[in-house]
Scaffold this motif. Structure first.
Motif, short mmCIF file in Angstrom:
data_model
loop_
_atom_site.label_atom_id
_atom_site.label_comp_id
_atom_site.label_asym_id
_atom_site.label_seq_id
_atom_site.Cartn_x
_atom_site.Cartn_y
_atom_site.Cartn_z
N GLY A 44 34.65 49.79 82.16
CA GLY A 44 35.99 49.22 82.22
C GLY A 44 36.06 47.99 83.10
N ALA A 45 36.85 47.01 82.67
CA ALA A 45 37.08 45.80 83.46
C ALA A 45 38.21 46.06 84.46
N TYR A 46 38.67 45.01 85.13
CA TYR A 46 39.81 45.15 86.04
C TYR A 46 41.04 44.52 85.42
N GLY A 47 41.22 44.82 84.15
CA GLY A 47 42.33 44.32 83.35
C GLY A 47 41.95 44.59 81.90
N ASP A 48 42.63 43.95 80.96
CA ASP A 48 42.28 44.13 79.55
C ASP A 48 41.02 43.34 79.20
N ALA A 49 40.20 43.90 78.35
CA ALA A 49 39.00 43.21 77.88
C ALA A 49 38.44 43.98 76.68
N GLY A 50 37.76 43.26 75.78
CA GLY A 50 37.18 43.91 74.61
C GLY A 50 35.95 43.18 74.14
N GLY A 51 35.22 43.82 73.23
CA GLY A 51 34.00 43.17 72.72
C GLY A 51 33.62 43.69 71.35
N ILE A 52 32.88 42.85 70.63
CA ILE A 52 32.40 43.16 69.29
C ILE A 52 30.89 43.05 69.33
N VAL A 53 30.18 43.99 68.72
CA VAL A 53 28.73 43.81 68.58
C VAL A 53 28.36 43.90 67.10
N THR A 54 27.35 43.15 66.72
CA THR A 54 26.88 43.13 65.34
C THR A 54 25.48 42.54 65.28
N ASN A 55 24.78 42.82 64.18
CA ASN A 55 23.48 42.16 63.95
C ASN A 55 23.62 41.05 62.92
N ASP A 56 24.84 40.81 62.45
CA ASP A 56 25.08 39.82 61.40
C ASP A 56 25.53 38.50 62.06
N ALA A 57 24.65 37.51 62.01
CA ALA A 57 24.93 36.24 62.70
C ALA A 57 26.19 35.57 62.16
N GLY A 58 26.35 35.58 60.85
CA GLY A 58 27.51 34.93 60.23
C GLY A 58 28.80 35.62 60.64
N LEU A 59 28.76 36.95 60.64
CA LEU A 59 29.95 37.71 61.02
C LEU A 59 30.30 37.47 62.49
N ALA A 60 29.28 37.42 63.34
CA ALA A 60 29.51 37.15 64.77
C ALA A 60 30.19 35.79 64.93
N GLU A 61 29.72 34.82 64.18
CA GLU A 61 30.27 33.46 64.26
C GLU A 61 31.73 33.44 63.81
N ARG A 62 32.02 34.15 62.71
CA ARG A 62 33.42 34.19 62.23
C ARG A 62 34.31 34.88 63.25
N CYS A 63 33.81 35.95 63.86
CA CYS A 63 34.60 36.65 64.88
C CYS A 63 34.90 35.70 66.05
#
Ligand SMILES: *Cc1c(COP(=O)(O)O)cnc(C)c1O
Length: 364
Positions: A189-208
């Motif tokens: 947990g952070a000290y406020g709001d925070a989120g993350g996305i993980v993927t192995n798809d380079a194109g999808l990561a870029e669009r995100c």
């Protein structure tokens, strides 16, 4: 004795020097959004989960929404979600204009009942969002088989399961992408709001990444309209410090769970199930118990904080309004679940006190 539900202050004091130095460094550099510290955390978190790309964003709810947008899911599409989760899971589907389609959950594992998924698939279904609820991985082999058969995306909601494994593999590596929340009370947990996305798809990561930053591919070059959902530099610095402790903290949660199992074994209580093939990370320690309100009251009286995750299952909430008969399993345990105190720093004496009070309340 007083036993809190969780104790973030105690956790802070245990790593105070590291945290204070990391935050002071951010203030001295006066970079507050993005930058090297965010990049570094993204690299570290991708490495931790065993994925190639991590894209951070403002919070866990956004991370689900951004993945769905990046996959092109929108009005007219349907997305399968478990009936038992925090509302973000279904809310994110609605936010991109699609329709959340609920599937009943298992009363022993609390995750989506994979035998009930096929019935809910239509020609409009585009994705399944399994939730690794309470820290226990959903049944991924079955989910992946259904997804493959019907050509659906799998988007894992890992908000409660940082570091959990299924058949030796970390959650977040099974679907096309996975979302994480770093809300302060989560396992990481952070000290406020925070989120993350993980993927192995380079194109999808870029669009995100584009969607999370106004559709920009570089400054002032907008290839689409996106939104503003970025990670603060201070939060990234805090998360990098805390990530180094996550495995240890998860291990301590498992030890606490072990103590609960030992002391509550044999009582008239449904304890969490932890199948051998999974490493549960006990984000929440949830039991099922009769006369829940009475028991909860007795614990409160004794200075023990408990909670309920969640008092009303998703389909029965006002925005959805399904009848209870549509989701019999999840309805059957809705009024008996109770979440006991669980955090890495909880002491044996505190667990003994909770169990003692609980067992005594049951005898009344
Ligand atoms: C916490 C949580 C989220 C959302 O995270 P936020 O960071 O609070 O937006 C999503 N799904 C589940 C299952 C959660 O527990």
């Amino acid at each position: 004795m007083k036993v809190p539900f969780q104790n973030l202050y105690l956790q802070y004091t245990s790593i105070k020097a590291e945290i204070d130095a990391a935050i002071a460094d951010c203030l001295n550099n006066s970079q507050f959004i993005g930058g090297d510290k965010v990049k570094l955390f993204e690299q570290d978190f991708a490495a931790y989960t065993g994925t190639q790309y991590c894209v951070t964003c403002g919070n866990g709810t956004d991370s689900i929404e951004i993945i769905l947008s990046a996959l092109g899911i929108s009005a007219g599409d349907e997305v399968i979600v478990p009936a038992h989760s925090w509302i973000s899971t279904s809310e994110a589907v609605s936010s991109v204009g699609a329709k959340p389609v609920f599937v009943d959950t298992r009363s022993d594992l609390y995750t989506i009942d994979t035998t009930k998924i096929a019935d809910k698939i239509t020609s409009r279904t585009k994705a399944i969002i399994p939730v690794h609820l309470y820290g226990l991985p959903a049944e991924m082999d079955e989910i992946l088989a259904i997804a493959e058969k019907h050509n659906l995306h799998v988007v894992e909601d890992c908000a409660q399961a940082h570091g959990a494994t299924y058949k030796g593999r970390k959650v977040g590596t099974f679907g096309v992408a996975a979302s994480f929340s770093f809300y302060p009370g989560k396992n990481l947990g952070a000290y406020g709001d925070a989120g993350g996305i993980v993927t192995n798809d380079a194109g999808l990561a870029e669009r995100c990444r584009q969607i999370a930053n106004h559709g920009q591919i570089k400054k002032n070059v907008h290839v689409s309209e996106g939104r503003n959902s970025r990670l603060d530099t201070i939060q990234a610095a805090v998360l990098s410090v805390k990530l180094k402790h996550l495995s240890n903290w998860n291990e301590r949660r498992r030890m606490a769970a072990k103590k609960y199992f030992e002391l509550l074994h044999g009582a008239d209580i449904v304890l969490p199930l932890a199948p051998d093939y999974s490493a549960h990370v006990y984000h929440l320690f949830v039991i099922q118990i009769e006369n829940r309100e009475m028991v909860k009251g007795a614990l409160t009286e004794a200075g023990i904080e408990t909670s309920i995750h969640y008092p009303t299952m998703l389909p029965f909430l006002a925005p959805y309004g399904f009848p209870e008969t549509d989701f019999p399993a999840c309805y059957s345990y809705q009024n008996s679940i109770l979440t006991l105190p669980m955090f890495p720093e909880i002491t044996t004496a505190e667990i003994e006190y909770v169990c003692d009070t609980l067992l005594r309340a049951l005898k009344q």
